[in-house]
Design a protein around this motif. Structure first.
Motif, short mmCIF file in Angstrom:
data_model
loop_
_atom_site.label_atom_id
_atom_site.label_comp_id
_atom_site.label_asym_id
_atom_site.label_seq_id
_atom_site.Cartn_x
_atom_site.Cartn_y
_atom_site.Cartn_z
N ARG A 67 7.73 0.58 -3.35
CA ARG A 67 8.58 1.89 -4.64
C ARG A 67 9.44 1.23 -5.65
O ARG A 67 8.93 1.83 -7.03
CB ARG A 67 9.58 2.58 -3.59
CG ARG A 67 9.50 3.47 -3.11
CD ARG A 67 10.15 3.79 -1.82
NE ARG A 67 11.11 2.81 -0.51
CZ ARG A 67 12.38 2.68 -0.02
NH1 ARG A 67 12.70 3.71 0.33
NH2 ARG A 67 12.54 1.60 0.85
N GLN A 126 -7.06 -1.33 4.11
CA GLN A 126 -5.94 -0.52 5.26
C GLN A 126 -6.78 0.65 6.03
O GLN A 126 -6.71 1.41 5.53
CB GLN A 126 -4.49 -0.43 4.42
CG GLN A 126 -3.83 -0.98 6.08
CD GLN A 126 -2.57 0.13 5.41
OE1 GLN A 126 -1.51 1.22 4.77
NE2 GLN A 126 -0.69 -0.84 5.52
N LYS A 183 0.54 -4.90 9.08
CA LYS A 183 1.50 -4.53 8.84
C LYS A 183 2.50 -3.69 8.94
O LYS A 183 1.29 -2.43 10.02
CB LYS A 183 0.69 -3.73 6.81
CG LYS A 183 2.18 -3.72 6.56
CD LYS A 183 2.12 -3.20 4.82
CE LYS A 183 3.25 -2.37 3.90
NZ LYS A 183 4.07 -0.79 4.43
N ASP A 240 13.24 -2.32 0.20
CA ASP A 240 13.72 -2.61 -0.55
C ASP A 240 13.98 -3.49 -1.56
O ASP A 240 15.27 -3.99 -2.15
CB ASP A 240 15.37 -2.69 -0.04
CG ASP A 240 15.35 -1.75 0.92
OD1 ASP A 240 14.72 -0.86 0.92
OD2 ASP A 240 16.59 -1.37 1.63
N PRO A 294 0.88 -0.78 0.31
CA PRO A 294 -0.04 -0.12 -0.13
C PRO A 294 1.11 1.09 0.22
O PRO A 294 1.69 1.68 1.00
CB PRO A 294 -0.83 -0.02 1.05
CG PRO A 294 -0.42 -1.24 2.57
CD PRO A 294 0.73 -1.49 1.02
N ASN A 341 8.96 -7.90 3.66
CA ASN A 341 8.93 -6.20 2.65
C ASN A 341 10.26 -5.78 2.79
O ASN A 341 10.44 -5.80 4.30
CB ASN A 341 7.91 -5.72 2.97
CG ASN A 341 7.41 -4.32 2.80
OD1 ASN A 341 7.58 -3.47 3.39
ND2 ASN A 341 7.56 -3.93 1.34
#
Ligand SMILES: Cc1cc2nc3c(=O)[nH]c(=O)nc-3n(C[C@H](O)[C@H](O)[C@H](O)COP(=O)(O)O)c2cc1C
Length: 320
Positions: A230, A73, A142, A207, A19, A205
């Protein structure tokens, strides 16, 4: 409903779209889904905003059936507000409700929300437990590793969340204080996966920006799925690239110009032309990456104010 059956049984290794506020709106989610993202979430939605029926919050609830499985979320810190917001979100019939316990942004943290919750995980656990009790659909969380390097709480937190019925935890392998600096330290995710008390699926999660990194993290830390944020910006086909590699298939890069026009049209239909043109500016850098002498061309796209102008710039560019 058991999320394990829905997400993990026939899809061996689900890829999650992270998200991202201001990025993962329905048009972008559509593209990511088309390119193989298995699971996604809405942008985070303020529980207080939802209760007040604020237009910005309500709009973010919307999704298309094509996007399923999808989670809505929410974020907040007040138990009653979170319960009410979860019930409002549940009315949209998503596959799950996700609780944000990781946002590091000052504006969110200063109100006791997002990763501020990591400063008191007993309180966090109680809040999440109440949300689990009040809704009929699965609840996921998360989060980050902890508030700072001196207070890494992730293993205890995941145990506590599992104990109150949370069905999946996604871990961004940074602390709040790191924000987005340095490198995500996946060894902590590995520790959670090696903890024999923890049975619920763990999504890693942080990188992941290439097929190689995705496969390395999958194999080294044995997570149940990975989430990418990203690196999807201006590169939504990354999911397809990973899948092709895993399945030993040939990957064919999509036509970027066509994709941009489709993306623009969808953003326009979602809100309006100005929003569409501005939204796409986040994506141009990656849509046109590793191409020699691309800077000026990209700048002309950044300066374009209408869809027609973008189209004309793309039509006149023949280098790709
Ligand atoms: C612009 C932006 C907006 C974000 N918004 C959210 C959000 O709404 N909810 C959330 O849980 N995380 C949010 N995040 C964090 C991402 O979901 C993800 O955890 C983080 O970017 C690390 O993953 P990555 O290295 O693959 O980008 C956001 C990140 C960025 C860069």
């Amino acid at each position: 409903m058991n999320l394990k059956n829905l997400l993990f049984e026939d899809k061996k290794f689900p890829l999650f779209l992270a998200p991202m506020e201001g990025v993962t709106d329905p048009p972008f989610r559509f593209l990511c889904k088309k390119f193989g993202a298995n699971v996604m979430y809405t942008e985070f939605i303020s529980s207080e905003g939802l209760i007040r029926n604020a237009e910005k919050s309500v709009r973010k609830l919307k999704f298309d059936n094509f996007e399923r499985p999808i989670g809505i979320q929410i974020f907040g810190h007040n138990v009653e507000s979170m319960k009410q917001a979860a019930l409002i979100a549940e009315e949209q019939n998503p596959d799950m409700i996700d609780i944000n316990c990781g946002c590091p942004v000052k504006k969110v943290v200063s109100k006791g929300c997002g990763s501020a919750l990591l400063q008191d995980i007993e309180k966090l656990q109680k809040m999440v437990a109440e949300v689990v009790k009040v809704v009929k659909i699965p609840v996921t969380v998360k989060t980050r590793l902890g508030w700072d390097m001196n207070s890494i709480v992730i293993e205890e937190l995941v145990e506590r969340l599992q104990d109150v019925g949370v069905q999946i935890v996604t871990i961004h392998a940074r602390t709040r204080n790191q924000m987005y600096s340095g490198e995500a330290d996946w060894s902590y995710i590995g520790k959670v996966k090696n903890n024999s008390r923890i049975k619920i699926p763990i999504i890693g999660n942080g990188d992941i920006d290439s097929v190689e990194k995705a496969l390395e993290c999958k194999n080294k830390y044995e997570v149940d799925g990975i989430m990418i944020g990203r690196a999807t910006i201006g590169h939504p086909w990354i999911f397809d690239e990973i899948k092709c590699k895993v399945e030993n298939k040939n990957f064919v890069k999509p036509d970027v110009k066509e994709l941009i026009m489709q993306h623009l049209e969808m953003e326009k239909n979602y809100k309006n032309e100005h929003y569409a043109v501005v939204s796409l500016r986040k994506h141009y850098k990656n849509y046109f990456k590793n191409i020699p002498d691309i800077k000026n061309f990209r700048q002309t796209l950044m300066d374009a104010e209408t869809i027609e102008a973008v189209k004309s710039i793309l039509d006149n560019y023949n280098e790709i």
